[in-house]
Design a protein around this motif. Structure first.
Motif, PDB file in Angstrom:
ATOM      1  N   VAL A  66      77.426  24.208  49.096  1.00 33.97           N
ATOM      2  CA  VAL A  66      77.989  22.947  48.601  1.00 33.97           C
ATOM      3  C   VAL A  66      79.210  23.229  47.730  1.00 33.97           C
ATOM      4  O   VAL A  66      79.175  24.115  46.877  1.00 33.97           O
ATOM      5  CB  VAL A  66      76.953  22.165  47.761  1.00 33.97           C
ATOM      6  N   ALA A  67      80.291  22.469  47.943  1.00 27.83           N
ATOM      7  CA  ALA A  67      81.499  22.617  47.129  1.00 27.83           C
ATOM      8  C   ALA A  67      82.073  21.241  46.812  1.00 27.83           C
ATOM      9  O   ALA A  67      83.029  20.790  47.449  1.00 27.83           O
ATOM     10  CB  ALA A  67      82.530  23.486  47.858  1.00 27.83           C
ATOM     11  N   PRO A  68      81.488  20.527  45.824  1.00 23.74           N
ATOM     12  CA  PRO A  68      81.995  19.194  45.470  1.00 23.74           C
ATOM     13  C   PRO A  68      83.276  19.272  44.653  1.00 23.74           C
ATOM     14  O   PRO A  68      83.374  20.036  43.691  1.00 23.74           O
ATOM     15  CB  PRO A  68      80.843  18.605  44.632  1.00 23.74           C
ATOM     16  N   GLY A  69      84.279  18.480  45.045  1.00 25.54           N
ATOM     17  CA  GLY A  69      85.545  18.444  44.334  1.00 25.54           C
ATOM     18  C   GLY A  69      85.690  17.212  43.472  1.00 25.54           C
ATOM     19  O   GLY A  69      85.308  16.110  43.869  1.00 25.54           O
TER      20      GLY A  69
ATOM     21  N   ILE B  99      69.732  21.629  44.388  1.00 27.26           N
ATOM     22  CA  ILE B  99      70.409  22.434  45.397  1.00 27.26           C
ATOM     23  C   ILE B  99      69.991  23.908  45.280  1.00 27.26           C
ATOM     24  O   ILE B  99      70.010  24.643  46.261  1.00 27.26           O
ATOM     25  CB  ILE B  99      71.937  22.294  45.259  1.00 27.26           C
ATOM     26  N   ALA B 100      69.612  24.332  44.084  1.00 26.77           N
ATOM     27  CA  ALA B 100      69.246  25.737  43.855  1.00 26.77           C
ATOM     28  C   ALA B 100      68.104  26.157  44.779  1.00 26.77           C
ATOM     29  O   ALA B 100      67.212  25.366  45.075  1.00 26.77           O
ATOM     30  CB  ALA B 100      68.824  25.922  42.394  1.00 26.77           C
ATOM     31  N   PRO B 101      68.131  27.413  45.261  1.00 21.89           N
ATOM     32  CA  PRO B 101      69.097  28.493  44.974  1.00 21.89           C
ATOM     33  C   PRO B 101      70.247  28.568  45.975  1.00 21.89           C
ATOM     34  O   PRO B 101      70.912  29.600  46.066  1.00 21.89           O
ATOM     35  CB  PRO B 101      68.212  29.741  45.087  1.00 21.89           C
ATOM     36  N   ARG B 102      70.515  27.509  46.713  1.00 30.59           N
ATOM     37  CA  ARG B 102      71.628  27.519  47.660  1.00 30.59           C
ATOM     38  C   ARG B 102      72.956  27.606  46.903  1.00 30.59           C
ATOM     39  O   ARG B 102      73.082  27.047  45.808  1.00 30.59           O
ATOM     40  CB  ARG B 102      71.590  26.257  48.526  1.00 30.59           C
ATOM     41  N   PRO B 103      73.969  28.274  47.451  1.00 28.59           N
ATOM     42  CA  PRO B 103      75.242  28.448  46.742  1.00 28.59           C
ATOM     43  C   PRO B 103      75.937  27.120  46.466  1.00 28.59           C
ATOM     44  O   PRO B 103      75.960  26.226  47.317  1.00 28.59           O
ATOM     45  CB  PRO B 103      76.072  29.301  47.707  1.00 28.59           C
ATOM     46  N   VAL B 104      76.524  27.008  45.272  1.00 31.90           N
ATOM     47  CA  VAL B 104      77.260  25.804  44.906  1.00 31.90           C
ATOM     48  C   VAL B 104      78.498  26.193  44.105  1.00 31.90           C
ATOM     49  O   VAL B 104      78.431  27.017  43.188  1.00 31.90           O
ATOM     50  CB  VAL B 104      76.373  24.813  44.113  1.00 31.90           C
TER      51      VAL B 104
ATOM     52  N   ASP C 155      74.415  34.290  40.583  1.00 33.44           N
ATOM     53  CA  ASP C 155      75.626  34.645  41.310  1.00 33.44           C
ATOM     54  C   ASP C 155      75.962  33.651  42.420  1.00 33.44           C
ATOM     55  O   ASP C 155      76.972  33.792  43.100  1.00 33.44           O
ATOM     56  CB  ASP C 155      75.496  36.052  41.901  1.00 33.44           C
ATOM     57  N   ARG C 156      75.115  32.648  42.609  1.00 36.11           N
ATOM     58  CA  ARG C 156      75.375  31.629  43.636  1.00 36.11           C
ATOM     59  C   ARG C 156      75.912  30.333  43.044  1.00 36.11           C
ATOM     60  O   ARG C 156      76.062  29.338  43.759  1.00 36.11           O
ATOM     61  CB  ARG C 156      74.085  31.334  44.406  1.00 36.11           C
ATOM     62  N   CYS C 157      76.195  30.350  41.771  1.00 34.13           N
ATOM     63  CA  CYS C 157      76.625  29.135  41.060  1.00 34.13           C
ATOM     64  C   CYS C 157      77.948  29.437  40.364  1.00 34.13           C
ATOM     65  O   CYS C 157      78.044  30.376  39.572  1.00 34.13           O
ATOM     66  CB  CYS C 157      75.535  28.759  40.056  1.00 34.13           C
ATOM     67  N   GLU C 158      78.973  28.645  40.659  1.00 33.56           N
ATOM     68  CA  GLU C 158      80.306  28.947  40.125  1.00 33.56           C
ATOM     69  C   GLU C 158      81.073  27.667  39.844  1.00 33.56           C
ATOM     70  O   GLU C 158      80.870  26.638  40.507  1.00 33.56           O
ATOM     71  CB  GLU C 158      81.065  29.813  41.137  1.00 33.56           C
ATOM     72  N   LEU C 159      81.964  27.737  38.853  1.00 34.32           N
ATOM     73  CA  LEU C 159      82.850  26.622  38.516  1.00 34.32           C
ATOM     74  C   LEU C 159      84.296  27.092  38.641  1.00 34.32           C
ATOM     75  O   LEU C 159      84.669  28.129  38.097  1.00 34.32           O
ATOM     76  CB  LEU C 159      82.590  26.144  37.083  1.00 34.32           C
ATOM     77  N   PHE C 160      85.106  26.310  39.374  1.00 33.18           N
ATOM     78  CA  PHE C 160      86.544  26.576  39.439  1.00 33.18           C
ATOM     79  C   PHE C 160      87.279  25.389  38.825  1.00 33.18           C
ATOM     80  O   PHE C 160      87.062  24.243  39.224  1.00 33.18           O
ATOM     81  CB  PHE C 160      87.031  26.768  40.883  1.00 33.18           C
ATOM     82  N   VAL C 161      88.140  25.667  37.845  1.00 37.22           N
ATOM     83  CA  VAL C 161      88.922  24.620  37.192  1.00 37.22           C
ATOM     84  C   VAL C 161      90.384  24.800  37.562  1.00 37.22           C
ATOM     85  O   VAL C 161      91.002  25.831  37.246  1.00 37.22           O
ATOM     86  CB  VAL C 161      88.752  24.667  35.660  1.00 37.22           C
ATOM     87  N   GLY C 162      90.935  23.813  38.246  1.00 34.87           N
ATOM     88  CA  GLY C 162      92.325  23.868  38.672  1.00 34.87           C
ATOM     89  C   GLY C 162      93.266  23.310  37.625  1.00 34.87           C
ATOM     90  O   GLY C 162      92.875  22.521  36.748  1.00 34.87           O
ATOM     91  N   ASN C 163      94.525  23.681  37.735  1.00 33.72           N
ATOM     92  CA  ASN C 163      95.553  23.234  36.789  1.00 33.72           C
ATOM     93  C   ASN C 163      96.100  21.884  37.250  1.00 33.72           C
ATOM     94  O   ASN C 163      97.122  21.801  37.925  1.00 33.72           O
ATOM     95  CB  ASN C 163      96.672  24.276  36.705  1.00 33.72           C
TER      96      ASN C 163
ATOM     97  N   TRP D 216      87.369  28.761  50.069  1.00 31.49           N
ATOM     98  CA  TRP D 216      87.054  29.488  51.297  1.00 31.49           C
ATOM     99  C   TRP D 216      86.680  30.941  51.020  1.00 31.49           C
ATOM    100  O   TRP D 216      85.868  31.520  51.754  1.00 31.49           O
ATOM    101  CB  TRP D 216      88.203  29.347  52.285  1.00 31.49           C
ATOM    102  N   ASP D 217      87.223  31.519  49.941  1.00 36.49           N
ATOM    103  CA  ASP D 217      86.765  32.855  49.537  1.00 36.49           C
ATOM    104  C   ASP D 217      85.299  32.803  49.108  1.00 36.49           C
ATOM    105  O   ASP D 217      84.513  33.690  49.444  1.00 36.49           O
ATOM    106  CB  ASP D 217      87.615  33.386  48.382  1.00 36.49           C
ATOM    107  N   PHE D 218      84.947  31.771  48.359  1.00 37.00           N
ATOM    108  CA  PHE D 218      83.557  31.605  47.919  1.00 37.00           C
ATOM    109  C   PHE D 218      82.623  31.471  49.125  1.00 37.00           C
ATOM    110  O   PHE D 218      81.555  32.089  49.167  1.00 37.00           O
ATOM    111  CB  PHE D 218      83.444  30.365  47.024  1.00 37.00           C
ATOM    112  N   VAL D 219      83.035  30.681  50.111  1.00 38.75           N
ATOM    113  CA  VAL D 219      82.206  30.488  51.305  1.00 38.75           C
ATOM    114  C   VAL D 219      82.002  31.815  52.039  1.00 38.75           C
ATOM    115  O   VAL D 219      80.873  32.169  52.403  1.00 38.75           O
ATOM    116  CB  VAL D 219      82.848  29.446  52.255  1.00 38.75           C
ATOM    117  N   ARG D 220      83.088  32.543  52.255  1.00 39.30           N
ATOM    118  CA  ARG D 220      82.975  33.826  52.954  1.00 39.30           C
ATOM    119  C   ARG D 220      82.061  34.785  52.214  1.00 39.30           C
ATOM    120  O   ARG D 220      81.221  35.463  52.811  1.00 39.30           O
ATOM    121  CB  ARG D 220      84.357  34.450  53.140  1.00 39.30           C
ATOM    122  N   GLU D 221      82.231  34.857  50.897  1.00 40.78           N
ATOM    123  CA  GLU D 221      81.420  35.776  50.092  1.00 40.78           C
ATOM    124  C   GLU D 221      79.938  35.430  50.184  1.00 40.78           C
ATOM    125  O   GLU D 221      79.084  36.311  50.328  1.00 40.78           O
ATOM    126  CB  GLU D 221      81.886  35.731  48.633  1.00 40.78           C
ATOM    127  N   GLN D 222      79.626  34.136  50.077  1.00 38.85           N
ATOM    128  CA  GLN D 222      78.222  33.717  50.055  1.00 38.85           C
ATOM    129  C   GLN D 222      77.571  33.862  51.434  1.00 38.85           C
ATOM    130  O   GLN D 222      76.424  34.271  51.544  1.00 38.85           O
ATOM    131  CB  GLN D 222      78.103  32.275  49.557  1.00 38.85           C
TER     132      GLN D 222
END
Length: 371
Positions: free
Chosen positions: A264-267, A304-309, A343-351, A362-368
């Motif tokens: 899951v990658a909610p924006g 959602i845990a433990p699925r990657p988010v 390691d399956r839970c991450e936050l990305f903050v854009g400028n 897409w890097d996160f998806v490939r890695e997971q």
């Protein structure tokens, strides 16, 4: 009594006619009610038990309650036995992919339109990215690469809204459903009047019927997933969902309620309800009856845990304030740590503000998916 007089005798209390007035203090009301509220499925009720079984029981019970208050339980019950009746109405060939336009039946007399983009050179079956659009008059069209003009294409690419074509470039298939309340799933009279959505009236009706637009949207996406499972070209073991704004809400709740979603990658949606939906003006389609009595947004993400988010947010997004984002993420980290999946839970903050950021997705998806 003197203190009361000083409180009332302020310039702010006079109306235009010079008469003393009092007004409803919304922020004080919110804080007072929330301070007395004990959420039924607050994850901290089981935090620290270290018992996997108790966490599974928490998820199962909370998921059932969430299906009830969103109306999803009722919707699914009423849709039992309704065939998908898929029909492909259009097939367009592009150099790198084929795009099909498809309709399936979601409920009796209700069809959901969506696009399926299939890469031409990828090894089948291919992973699947479900792309959920946000508010916007043309709904799914831009997200599927069906632009009205070159200028619209350029703008969408600059704002990272070309989600389906991004997925194709990664070698994945893409499904782009219409979110209920927009474009082909909006009310005809609203579209003819030039409005961009039908959320207000559709939510009013759904609430009166014991439903919610969130519940109806989750059901529609689950039915689209049912159709995806009939396509041998698609790898149903690798199904991600990503989207922007109200599409981010669809991501969170669909993944929380449908365990077939594997990533899951909610924006520009993740926050706390308290800092966002409760305290900032939002479209009424975000409202779920009694949600704050059962759980905060981080509790919902905990389903959602433990699925990657991967949560994607803008530093200056006024609709989902960054303070609430960080508070909520800390709680989500606690839940994922209990599942042994930090390691399956991450936050990305854009400028930037209220927009989608593809930088990390897409890097996160490939890695997971490589794990």
């Amino acid at each position: 009594m003197k203190w009361v007089c000083r409180l009332w005798h302020t310039a702010e209390q006079r109306n235009k006619e010079g008469k003393w007035m009092i007004y409803f203090d919304e922020q004080r009301y919110i804080q007072t009610v929330l301070a007395k509220m004990i959420r039924e499925f607050d994850y901290r009720h089981v935090l620290g038990t270290g018992k996997w079984q108790e966490w599974q029981e928490w998820q199962q019970a909370f998921r059932s309650k969430l299906a009830e208050i969103t109306g999803l339980e009722q919707i699914k019950r009423q849709a039992i036995g309704v065939p998908l009746s898929p029909r492909i109405t259009e097939t367009v060939e592009f150099p790198e992919y084929t795009r099909e336009k498809i309709y399936i039946t979601s409920e009796t007399d209700i069809e959901v339109p969506f696009y399926l983009l299939l890469p031409k050179n990828a090894v089948k079956p291919v992973p699947l990215a479900i792309c959920a659009h946000g508010h916007g008059r043309r709904g799914k069209e831009d997200y599927a690469g069906n632009f009205e003009s070159p200028e619209d294409r350029e703008q969408a690419i600059n704002q990272d809204r070309d989600l389906a074509e991004q997925a194709i470039s990664e070698g994945y298939a893409a499904l782009v459903p219409e979110v209920r309340g927009f474009w082909e799933m909006a009310r005809q009279e609203d579209m003819h009047e030039g409005k961009s959505k039908s959320c207000d009236d559709m939510q009013r009706i759904s609430l009166l019927l014991g439903r919610s637009l969130i519940g109806e949207r989750v059901h529609d996406f689950s039915r689209v997933l049912d159709y995806a499972a009939t396509r041998p070209e698609l790898d149903m073991e690798k199904v991600m969902i990503t989207g922007s704004s109200s599409g981010g809400a669809v991501c969170v709740f669909t993944a929380a309620l449908d365990e077939r979603i594997s990533l899951v990658a909610p924006g520009c949606y993740f926050c706390t309800f308290e800092h966002s939906i409760v305290s900032v003006h939002h479209c009424i389609c975000n409202a779920i009856p009694g949600i704050m009595q059962v759980g905060e947004m981080y509790d919902v993400v905990g389903l959602i845990a433990p699925r990657p988010v991967l949560m994607i947010n803008g530093e200056t997004d006024p609709l989902f304030p960054i303070e609430g984002v960080h508070i909520s993420f800390e709680h989500v980290q606690n839940i994922y740590s209990e599942f042994g999946s930090a390691d399956r839970c991450e936050l990305f903050v854009g400028n930037g503000g209220h927009r989608y950021f593809k930088n990390r997705v897409w890097d996160f998806v490939r890695e997971q998916w490589a794990l």
